[in-house]
Design a protein around this motif. Structure first.
Motif, PDB file in Angstrom:
ATOM      1  N   GLU A  33       0.845  -1.203   0.000  1.00 54.51           N
ATOM      2  CA  GLU A  33       0.000   0.000   0.000  1.00 54.51           C
ATOM      3  C   GLU A  33       0.882   1.256   0.000  1.00 54.51           C
ATOM      4  O   GLU A  33       0.636   2.210  -0.749  1.00 54.51           O
ATOM      5  CB  GLU A  33      -0.915  -0.003   1.232  1.00 54.51           C
ATOM      6  CG  GLU A  33      -1.903   1.132   1.201  1.00 54.51           C
ATOM      7  CD  GLU A  33      -2.811   1.178   2.425  1.00 54.51           C
ATOM      8  OE1 GLU A  33      -3.875   1.775   2.323  1.00 54.51           O
ATOM      9  OE2 GLU A  33      -2.438   0.633   3.489  1.00 54.51           O
ATOM     10  N   ALA A  36       2.377   1.805  -3.407  1.00 56.80           N
ATOM     11  CA  ALA A  36       1.392   2.298  -4.387  1.00 56.80           C
ATOM     12  C   ALA A  36       1.011   3.747  -4.092  1.00 56.80           C
ATOM     13  O   ALA A  36       0.807   4.546  -5.010  1.00 56.80           O
ATOM     14  CB  ALA A  36       0.147   1.406  -4.353  1.00 56.80           C
ATOM     15  N   SER A  65       6.304  -5.543  -4.431  1.00 57.48           N
ATOM     16  CA  SER A  65       5.027  -5.829  -5.099  1.00 57.48           C
ATOM     17  C   SER A  65       5.043  -5.355  -6.549  1.00 57.48           C
ATOM     18  O   SER A  65       3.989  -5.184  -7.159  1.00 57.48           O
ATOM     19  CB  SER A  65       3.877  -5.201  -4.298  1.00 57.48           C
ATOM     20  OG  SER A  65       4.232  -3.900  -3.849  1.00 57.48           O
ATOM     21  N   ILE A  70       6.293  -4.115 -12.811  1.00 60.47           N
ATOM     22  CA  ILE A  70       5.021  -3.998 -13.548  1.00 60.47           C
ATOM     23  C   ILE A  70       5.129  -2.965 -14.679  1.00 60.47           C
ATOM     24  O   ILE A  70       4.809  -3.288 -15.823  1.00 60.47           O
ATOM     25  CB  ILE A  70       3.846  -3.766 -12.574  1.00 60.47           C
ATOM     26  CG1 ILE A  70       3.580  -5.097 -11.834  1.00 60.47           C
ATOM     27  CG2 ILE A  70       2.596  -3.258 -13.296  1.00 60.47           C
ATOM     28  CD1 ILE A  70       2.492  -5.084 -10.794  1.00 60.47           C
ATOM     29  N   VAL A  91       1.203 -10.047  -3.734  1.00 62.86           N
ATOM     30  CA  VAL A  91       0.407  -8.840  -4.021  1.00 62.86           C
ATOM     31  C   VAL A  91       0.696  -8.357  -5.443  1.00 62.86           C
ATOM     32  O   VAL A  91      -0.209  -7.990  -6.199  1.00 62.86           O
ATOM     33  CB  VAL A  91       0.699  -7.720  -2.992  1.00 62.86           C
ATOM     34  CG1 VAL A  91      -0.076  -6.451  -3.339  1.00 62.86           C
ATOM     35  CG2 VAL A  91       0.359  -8.181  -1.581  1.00 62.86           C
ATOM     36  N   GLY A  92       1.980  -8.389  -5.812  1.00 66.82           N
ATOM     37  CA  GLY A  92       2.363  -7.967  -7.161  1.00 66.82           C
ATOM     38  C   GLY A  92       1.742  -8.864  -8.223  1.00 66.82           C
ATOM     39  O   GLY A  92       1.246  -8.367  -9.249  1.00 66.82           O
ATOM     40  N   ARG A  95      -1.837  -8.028  -8.710  1.00 68.18           N
ATOM     41  CA  ARG A  95      -2.004  -6.768  -9.454  1.00 68.18           C
ATOM     42  C   ARG A  95      -1.716  -6.966 -10.940  1.00 68.18           C
ATOM     43  O   ARG A  95      -2.431  -6.465 -11.804  1.00 68.18           O
ATOM     44  CB  ARG A  95      -1.053  -5.719  -8.858  1.00 68.18           C
ATOM     45  CG  ARG A  95      -1.667  -4.337  -8.857  1.00 68.18           C
ATOM     46  CD  ARG A  95      -0.726  -3.308  -8.304  1.00 68.18           C
ATOM     47  NE  ARG A  95      -0.319  -2.385  -9.341  1.00 68.18           N
ATOM     48  CZ  ARG A  95       0.902  -1.897  -9.463  1.00 68.18           C
ATOM     49  NH1 ARG A  95       1.859  -2.266  -8.644  1.00 68.18           N
ATOM     50  NH2 ARG A  95       1.180  -1.045 -10.419  1.00 68.18           N
ATOM     51  N   GLU A  98      -4.625  -8.633 -12.596  1.00 71.22           N
ATOM     52  CA  GLU A  98      -5.716  -7.666 -12.864  1.00 71.22           C
ATOM     53  C   GLU A  98      -5.437  -6.846 -14.125  1.00 71.22           C
ATOM     54  O   GLU A  98      -6.344  -6.487 -14.861  1.00 71.22           O
ATOM     55  CB  GLU A  98      -5.830  -6.676 -11.705  1.00 71.22           C
ATOM     56  CG  GLU A  98      -6.687  -7.164 -10.554  1.00 71.22           C
ATOM     57  CD  GLU A  98      -6.536  -6.221  -9.350  1.00 71.22           C
ATOM     58  OE1 GLU A  98      -6.729  -6.707  -8.245  1.00 71.22           O
ATOM     59  OE2 GLU A  98      -6.192  -5.025  -9.546  1.00 71.22           O
ATOM     60  N   LEU A  99      -4.143  -6.536 -14.314  1.00 71.53           N
ATOM     61  CA  LEU A  99      -3.759  -5.708 -15.466  1.00 71.53           C
ATOM     62  C   LEU A  99      -3.564  -6.541 -16.738  1.00 71.53           C
ATOM     63  O   LEU A  99      -3.254  -5.995 -17.799  1.00 71.53           O
ATOM     64  CB  LEU A  99      -2.453  -4.956 -15.154  1.00 71.53           C
ATOM     65  CG  LEU A  99      -2.542  -3.908 -14.031  1.00 71.53           C
ATOM     66  CD1 LEU A  99      -1.152  -3.469 -13.583  1.00 71.53           C
ATOM     67  CD2 LEU A  99      -3.360  -2.699 -14.503  1.00 71.53           C
TER      68      LEU A  99
END
Ligand SMILES: C[S@@+](CC[C@H](N)C(=O)[O-])C[C@H]1O[C@@H](n2cnc3c(N)ncnc32)[C@H](O)[C@@H]1O
Length: 281
Positions: A33, A36, A65, A70, A91-92, A95, A98-99
């Protein structure tokens, strides 16, 4: 059959225990968090500085992450994100899913990378490799996995900047560093990085730059945000146990630190060192 324990076995055991401690520390709070919220610009800055794109095989060392991994994958590179702490890689990975991005996520100690010599076109790290305690070992590994002529890119907090000074402020309250460890912000010192990479690189560049941080309305807010989310800060407070006087003193020192760095608007500029180099080949 008797078992002989050698000095090398004892060293390996001590190193495994140290790394387990570090892994547990980085899993405290909520580092993803924080990354980000506050430092995504470091990942995109490094990806831009290296001109990453399709056709390049890239290793992110101490990727957390995926702050740099990314955007590197978004730029089209073939990316392996490696880190000591699998909780952060998880966590990475979520993410990236999702992308709709494909990366390889791999648990790895920066001081003993599980990759072949010259396997990558580029090895990079954003405020990551600096936290592996034995700088010569992690620099050796960084250089080993890049092919001759390949690129190295690093962003590290400087010793004089806000995060470097946060570590200095926390030091009197922290457990003593392990023997043989070098303080993380030394990776933000140009001469130190030059000596770590030595004559194995060419086209060395080092640039100091500032990351603006304007999320916090008051110094106490920033301090408490770190107390809840940032493993190294949480670990220092844990070390103080129920010594309320020392906890209060650290609370005050961190607020004082924020005040020292705050501009008139209350925002802060966090200084980092951006290094690029090419492995001789
Ligand atoms: C401040 S975070 C940076 C993460 C990420 N690069 C970013 O920009 O957000 C430091 C990272 O170093 C990792 N780390 C610490 N010691 C390590 C080691 N010996 N080998 C690999 N990773 C390590 C931690 O797990 C953590 O993810």
């Amino acid at each position: 059959m008797s078992t002989v324990t050698t000095d090398a076995d004892a060293d390996a055991d001590a190193d495994a225990a140290l790394k387990a401690k570090h892994r547990a520390m980085w899993a405290l709070g909520n580092y993803p968090e924080l990354a980000a919220d506050l430092i995504p610009a470091l990942g995109t800055t490094l990806v831009g500085a290296l001109g990453l794109g399709a056709g390049q095989r890239v290793l992110d060392i101490a990727a957390g992450s995926g702050n740099a991994a990314i955007p590197a994958a978004q730029a089209g590179a073939d990316v392996v994100a490696s880190d000591l702490t699998p909780e952060l890689l998880d966590v990475g990975r979520a993410r990236a899913d999702e992308l709709g991005l494909q990366l390889e996520w791999r648990q790895a100690d920066a001081e003993a990378l599980p990759f072949a010599e010259g396997e990558f076109d580029v090895a990079l790290s954003t405020v990551g490799i600096m936290f592996a305690p034995h700088h010569e070992a992690s620099a050796r590994e960084l250089l080993r996995v890049v092919r001759p002529g390949g690129h190295i890119g690093l962003i590290n907090w400087t010793p004089e900047g806000f995060i470097g000074q946060m570590f200095a402020a926390m030091k009197p309250y922290a457990a003593p560093p392990p023997p043989g460890a070098t303080p993380p912000p030394r990776w933000g010192d140009e001469e130190h990085v030059r000596s770590l990479l030595g004559d194995q690189v060419t086209e060395f560049t080092a640039t100091r730059a500032l990351l603006p941080v304007s999320k916090f309305a008051a110094p106490e807010e920033l301090r408490d945000y770190f107390k809840e989310r940032y493993g190294p800060t949480i670990a220092v407070y844990k070390n103080l146990g129920d010594d309320t006087d020392r906890v209060a003193a650290l609370d005050r020192d961190l607020v004082e630190l924020v005040r020292r760095f705050a501009t008139e608007s209350g925002a802060l500029d966090w200084e980092y060192l951006l290094v690029t180099a090419r492995k001789v080949g």
